[in-house]
Design a protein around this motif. Structure first.
Motif, PDB file in Angstrom:
ATOM      1  N   GLU A   1      23.042 -34.955  42.394  1.00 21.96           N
ATOM      2  CA  GLU A   1      22.861 -34.212  43.643  1.00 21.96           C
ATOM      3  C   GLU A   1      22.767 -32.711  43.370  1.00 21.96           C
ATOM      4  OE1 GLU A   1      25.129 -33.560  47.953  1.00 21.96           O
ATOM      5  OE2 GLU A   1      25.864 -35.061  46.518  1.00 21.96           O
ATOM      6  N   ALA A   2      23.565 -32.230  42.401  1.00 18.58           N
ATOM      7  CA  ALA A   2      23.561 -30.810  42.055  1.00 18.58           C
ATOM      8  C   ALA A   2      22.212 -30.384  41.492  1.00 18.58           C
ATOM      9  CB  ALA A   2      24.669 -30.516  41.051  1.00 18.58           C
ATOM     10  N   LEU A   3      21.664 -31.176  40.569  1.00 20.30           N
ATOM     11  CA  LEU A   3      20.372 -30.845  39.976  1.00 20.30           C
ATOM     12  C   LEU A   3      19.262 -30.878  41.020  1.00 20.30           C
ATOM     13  CD1 LEU A   3      20.681 -32.818  36.621  1.00 20.30           C
ATOM     14  CD2 LEU A   3      20.811 -30.339  36.934  1.00 20.30           C
ATOM     15  N   ALA A   4      19.349 -31.822  41.943  1.00 17.86           N
ATOM     16  CA  ALA A   4      18.349 -31.903  43.009  1.00 17.86           C
ATOM     17  C   ALA A   4      18.423 -30.680  43.920  1.00 17.86           C
ATOM     18  CB  ALA A   4      18.563 -33.179  43.820  1.00 17.86           C
ATOM     19  N   SER A   5      19.639 -30.179  44.149  1.00 20.09           N
ATOM     20  CA  SER A   5      19.791 -29.004  45.020  1.00 20.09           C
ATOM     21  C   SER A   5      19.130 -27.775  44.411  1.00 20.09           C
ATOM     22  CB  SER A   5      21.279 -28.725  45.284  1.00 20.09           C
ATOM     23  OG  SER A   5      21.926 -28.215  44.125  1.00 20.09           O
ATOM     24  N   TYR A   6      19.177 -27.656  43.089  1.00 21.92           N
ATOM     25  CA  TYR A   6      18.527 -26.511  42.449  1.00 21.92           C
ATOM     26  C   TYR A   6      17.011 -26.635  42.495  1.00 21.92           C
ATOM     27  CZ  TYR A   6      22.850 -24.424  40.813  1.00 21.92           C
ATOM     28  OH  TYR A   6      24.058 -23.803  40.764  1.00 21.92           O
ATOM     29  N   ARG A   7      16.506 -27.842  42.382  1.00 21.08           N
ATOM     30  CA  ARG A   7      15.053 -28.021  42.507  1.00 21.08           C
ATOM     31  C   ARG A   7      14.581 -27.619  43.899  1.00 21.08           C
ATOM     32  NH1 ARG A   7      16.138 -32.667  39.306  1.00 21.08           N
ATOM     33  NH2 ARG A   7      16.268 -33.967  41.177  1.00 21.08           N
ATOM     34  N   ASP A   8      15.365 -27.939  44.906  1.00 20.21           N
ATOM     35  CA  ASP A   8      15.000 -27.573  46.279  1.00 20.21           C
ATOM     36  C   ASP A   8      15.058 -26.056  46.503  1.00 20.21           C
ATOM     37  OD1 ASP A   8      14.699 -30.251  46.812  1.00 20.21           O
ATOM     38  OD2 ASP A   8      16.707 -30.486  47.680  1.00 20.21           O
ATOM     39  N   LEU A   9      15.978 -25.388  45.790  1.00 24.13           N
ATOM     40  CA  LEU A   9      16.161 -23.951  46.007  1.00 24.13           C
ATOM     41  C   LEU A   9      15.042 -23.102  45.434  1.00 24.13           C
ATOM     42  CD1 LEU A   9      19.972 -23.242  45.446  1.00 24.13           C
ATOM     43  CD2 LEU A   9      18.656 -22.867  47.534  1.00 24.13           C
ATOM     44  N   TRP A  10      14.305 -23.638  44.437  1.00 31.01           N
ATOM     45  CA  TRP A  10      13.272 -22.826  43.818  1.00 31.01           C
ATOM     46  C   TRP A  10      12.238 -22.344  44.831  1.00 31.01           C
ATOM     47  CZ3 TRP A  10      14.607 -20.634  39.743  1.00 31.01           C
ATOM     48  CH2 TRP A  10      15.303 -21.272  38.724  1.00 31.01           C
ATOM     49  N   GLY A  11      11.981 -23.132  45.833  1.00 34.79           N
ATOM     50  CA  GLY A  11      10.993 -22.733  46.837  1.00 34.79           C
ATOM     51  C   GLY A  11      11.467 -21.589  47.699  1.00 34.79           C
ATOM     52  N   GLN A  12      12.786 -21.438  47.834  1.00 38.68           N
ATOM     53  CA  GLN A  12      13.336 -20.371  48.675  1.00 38.68           C
ATOM     54  C   GLN A  12      13.638 -19.096  47.897  1.00 38.68           C
ATOM     55  OE1 GLN A  12      16.343 -23.396  50.081  1.00 38.68           O
ATOM     56  NE2 GLN A  12      16.181 -22.175  51.942  1.00 38.68           N
ATOM     57  N   ALA A  13      13.942 -19.223  46.618  1.00 35.10           N
ATOM     58  CA  ALA A  13      14.365 -18.056  45.835  1.00 35.10           C
ATOM     59  C   ALA A  13      13.950 -18.227  44.385  1.00 35.10           C
ATOM     60  CB  ALA A  13      15.879 -17.864  45.948  1.00 35.10           C
ATOM     61  N   GLY A  14      12.661 -18.155  44.148  1.00 36.69           N
ATOM     62  CA  GLY A  14      12.188 -18.337  42.781  1.00 36.69           C
ATOM     63  C   GLY A  14      12.219 -17.076  41.952  1.00 36.69           C
ATOM     64  N   THR A  15      12.186 -15.905  42.595  1.00 33.25           N
ATOM     65  CA  THR A  15      12.176 -14.635  41.859  1.00 33.25           C
ATOM     66  C   THR A  15      13.162 -13.678  42.507  1.00 33.25           C
ATOM     67  OG1 THR A  15      10.379 -13.741  43.209  1.00 33.25           O
ATOM     68  CG2 THR A  15       9.771 -14.909  41.173  1.00 33.25           C
ATOM     69  N   GLY A  16      13.238 -12.480  41.922  1.00 30.23           N
ATOM     70  CA  GLY A  16      14.112 -11.464  42.472  1.00 30.23           C
ATOM     71  C   GLY A  16      15.562 -11.717  42.126  1.00 30.23           C
ATOM     72  N   ALA A  17      16.435 -10.899  42.753  1.00 33.15           N
ATOM     73  CA  ALA A  17      17.844 -10.958  42.406  1.00 33.15           C
ATOM     74  C   ALA A  17      18.508 -12.255  42.850  1.00 33.15           C
ATOM     75  CB  ALA A  17      18.562  -9.763  43.024  1.00 33.15           C
ATOM     76  N   VAL A  18      18.128 -12.768  44.022  1.00 31.42           N
ATOM     77  CA  VAL A  18      18.693 -14.044  44.458  1.00 31.42           C
ATOM     78  C   VAL A  18      18.199 -15.162  43.550  1.00 31.42           C
ATOM     79  CG1 VAL A  18      18.868 -15.673  46.360  1.00 31.42           C
ATOM     80  CG2 VAL A  18      18.871 -13.226  46.837  1.00 31.42           C
ATOM     81  N   GLY A  19      16.913 -15.114  43.200  1.00 27.60           N
ATOM     82  CA  GLY A  19      16.382 -16.098  42.267  1.00 27.60           C
ATOM     83  C   GLY A  19      17.086 -16.045  40.925  1.00 27.60           C
ATOM     84  N   GLN A  20      17.512 -14.860  40.516  1.00 29.71           N
ATOM     85  CA  GLN A  20      18.266 -14.711  39.268  1.00 29.71           C
ATOM     86  C   GLN A  20      19.537 -15.553  39.312  1.00 29.71           C
ATOM     87  OE1 GLN A  20      20.363 -11.046  38.863  1.00 29.71           O
ATOM     88  NE2 GLN A  20      20.069 -10.928  36.643  1.00 29.71           N
ATOM     89  N   ARG A  21      20.225 -15.549  40.453  1.00 27.83           N
ATOM     90  CA  ARG A  21      21.444 -16.337  40.586  1.00 27.83           C
ATOM     91  C   ARG A  21      21.138 -17.828  40.562  1.00 27.83           C
ATOM     92  NH1 ARG A  21      23.027 -11.448  42.053  1.00 27.83           N
ATOM     93  NH2 ARG A  21      25.163 -10.978  42.657  1.00 27.83           N
ATOM     94  N   VAL A  22      20.032 -18.217  41.180  1.00 30.48           N
ATOM     95  CA  VAL A  22      19.639 -19.626  41.158  1.00 30.48           C
ATOM     96  C   VAL A  22      19.350 -20.070  39.729  1.00 30.48           C
ATOM     97  CG1 VAL A  22      17.919 -21.293  41.941  1.00 30.48           C
ATOM     98  CG2 VAL A  22      18.746 -19.524  43.521  1.00 30.48           C
TER      99      VAL A  22
END
Length: 613
Positions: A545-566
């Motif tokens: 479930e954790a790995l799937a959540s990160y795959r979903d997050l790439w669309g919302q925060a793929g770059t920039g400082a928030v994307g860095q945390r992802v």
């Protein structure tokens, strides 16, 4: 040569060009000084020695020799200590230094024969007792400006008279200063080499304490940043500035008086075009692309001006991949240039910069600097833009804008709110040191949910879990979730970080979900919470479930400082699940901040995890 060669008992402190008190001489240099003293003490076993001490201008080379001489003269059997200073206008005089060391006789040699002058100088300086030759220590300051013939002869004297107990200790500035041939001789002759580096924060705080000045951590950090850690410049500012200056969180420091004098003299040698160019770069506050600088300075042909300013040490030129960038060499020179400009001229150039620059944050910052009475609308505009930048994860820029908003605010309550948000953004950017300097100010403000959330955030990053728990709990008690959902989400995000540090995955997930419920999954605060939520899921055994959540997050925060945390969170999780290659790629992507932006603190954290792969 206008230096001097005298025994230690006749050399006064005023003779030294980088004068410092004895205690300051030793500050931050104790380990190197002890190592050099040990090398001199071992001459009975290891023989004569040639030592080179390298260091930039202002780093304390002369003071280091002063400390060495002081330590040698208090020994039970003090050696004979002789000191000379190299000067550039005498570097071409053959055997000029040796003539000073043995002024009562003539030292001569040839281009190819250095044995005769070497033997002569050993004979002239050597003192023999019943136990054998007494130790002799020659201190040559600014040896890069000494004549190469003397240096060769001294090197030969050391190499061929190891039993003479002769120590030659030379200090030098790095190239391109000095005579190239002198540098080559020193490189070859050195048996031991020491490098005097700029001082670190602890040593600078000690220097201030010796003067009875108690500096906050943020003030020390600003002093180090401003001076580059150079003890000569640090000492000058500590001695010249009123003590009230050091009470602020991040004091606005001027140039030391000797730097100001040098810069003013250099500017007076420039023509009007070169001077306008230097002033334009100084007003910009940071490095500027050549077209921007030329537009601000109203210059069409910049090359002659660049050469003139660069030659006088007023500008540095960087050739980057996409532009030629101009900058001032260091903050002290920038402060000195600005100090030579009248207030009306600075305001005029700030207004021009606001017209030339395109980034709204830069435009507003220069507008504030140009207008002494910007009005209430400016504070609101700054706060609005700061909020936008914070939502994009540009915390350093957001912090500057919130601070300007506080400075321009008319109502006290708004000023307080903006400074709280500025500190929150500083923490997001990873500048814990500066943020910590605001603690007393923040604690003095009226208690609000955001105030407690910021203090709790700081406690997390300073490793104080009990304080963080109390602060965040109090913030949650004060917040009205229905009326202040965004502040409530911020508190949830801080709880996510707090429980990550406590390795409580279940509570981490609970607070992350609560943040999403308050502001929606697309809100920047919720995205940040979700970037860490995957670690909580992984910590509770829900890896898939954790790995799937990160795959979903790439669309919302793929770059920039928030994307860095992802990216860092995903890399951390993949490393824990033995997907090493994928983890390395994600952590390496989270580390650079040059083009994608982000937090230095997160970048360092990512690098630490990369090292484990």
């Amino acid at each position: 040569m206008s230096g001097f060669a005298r025994s230690r008992d006749r050399i006064g402190r005023d003779d030294y060009r980088e004068t410092m008190t004895e205690r300051v001489v030793l500050t931050g240099r104790g380990e190197q000084l002890e190592e050099l003293l040990a090398a001199i003490s071992r001459m009975d076993e290891s023989g004569s020695v040639f030592v080179v001490v390298d260091g930039a201008r202002g780093v304390g080379r002369s003071a280091f020799l002063e400390g060495l001489a002081q330590r040698l003269e208090v020994r039970d059997a003090p050696p004979r200590v002789v000191r000379v200073v190299g000067v550039p206008w005498e570097s071409a005089i053959p055997f000029g230094v040796l003539d000073q060391l043995a002024p009562s006789s003539t030292v001569r040699g040839t281009q190819d024969d250095y044995f005769a002058p070497a033997a002569h100088i050993v004979s002239a300086l050597l003192t023999v007792s019943a136990e054998g030759p007494l130790a002799t220590v020659l201190l040559i300051d600014d040896a890069q400006d000494a004549d190469a013939s003397s240096l060769r002869a001294l090197a030969t004297a050391v190499r061929h008279n190891r039993s003479a107990r002769l120590a030659v200790v030379c200090t030098r500035r790095p190239r391109p200063a000095g005579d190239p041939e002198a540098h080559r001789v020193l490189d070859v002759a050195a048996d031991r080499r020491f490098v005097l580096s700029p001082l670190r924060i602890g040593s600078v705080a000690e220097m201030a304490a010796e003067r009875g000045i108690a500096l906050s951590v943020s003030s020390v950090g600003e002093l180090v940043r401003h001076t580059g850690g150079l003890p000569k410049h640090i000492s000058a500012l500590l001695d010249e500035l009123p003590r009230d200056v050091w009470r602020g969180v991040r004091p606005q420091l001027p140039a030391p008086s000797f730097v100001f004098s040098e810069v003013r003299a250099s500017l007076s040698e420039c023509d009007s075009v070169a001077r306008r160019m230097v002033e334009a770069v100084a007003v910009l506050g940071s490095a500027g692309a050549l077209p921007t600088v030329c537009s601000l300075a109203r210059i069409e042909d910049p090359w002659t001006a660049i050469d003139a300013a660069e030659r006088r040490g007023l500008l540095v030129v960087h050739h980057e991949s996409s532009a030629i960038v101009l900058d001032i060499p260091d903050p002290m020179v920038r402060a000195a240039v600005l100090a030579t400009m009248s207030r009306p001229l600075r305001a005029h150039m700030h207004r021009q910069a606001a017209e030339v620059l395109t980034d709204p944050a830069d435009v507003l910052a220069h507008t504030v600097e140009a207008d002494p009475l910007p009005g209430i609308g400016m504070s609101e505009e700054l706060a609005h833009l700061a909020t936008e930048r914070a939502a994009r994860g540009e915390w350093a820029t957001a912090a500057e804008l919130f601070e300007l908003s506080s400075r321009t605010a008319v109502e006290p309550g708004r000023r307080d709110d903006m400074i709280v948000r500025a500190v929150d953004a500083l923490l997001g950017a990873g500048d814990v040191r500066t943020a910590a300097g605001h603690v007393a100010e923040i604690e003095s403000l009226a208690e609000t949910p955001m105030r407690n959330a910021v203090l709790g955030y700081l406690a997390i990053l300073r490793g104080r879990p009990q304080e963080a728990d109390a602060r965040l709990e109090r913030a949650w008690q004060l917040v009205r979730t229905s009326r202040e959902p965004e502040i409530a989400a911020v508190i949830c995000h801080r709880q996510v970080l707090h429980n990550l540090a406590r390795c409580d995955g279940a509570k981490l997930v609970e607070w992350a979900d609560r943040a999403v419920e308050l502001v929606g999954a697309d809100h920047s605060t919720a995205v940040e919470a979700q970037a860490i939520r995957g670690l909580g899921l992984g910590g509770t055994g829900r890896t898939t479930e954790a790995l799937a959540s990160y795959r979903d997050l790439w669309g919302q925060a793929g770059t920039g400082a928030v994307g860095q945390r992802v990216q860092m969170g995903a890399g951390w999780l993949h490393l824990a699940t033995d997907h090493v290659e994928l983890a390395r790629a994600e952590l390496e992507s989270a580390a650079p901040t040059d083009f994608l932006g982000g937090s230095t603190r997160i970048a360092l954290w990512a690098r630490a995890w990369v090292a484990r792969t």
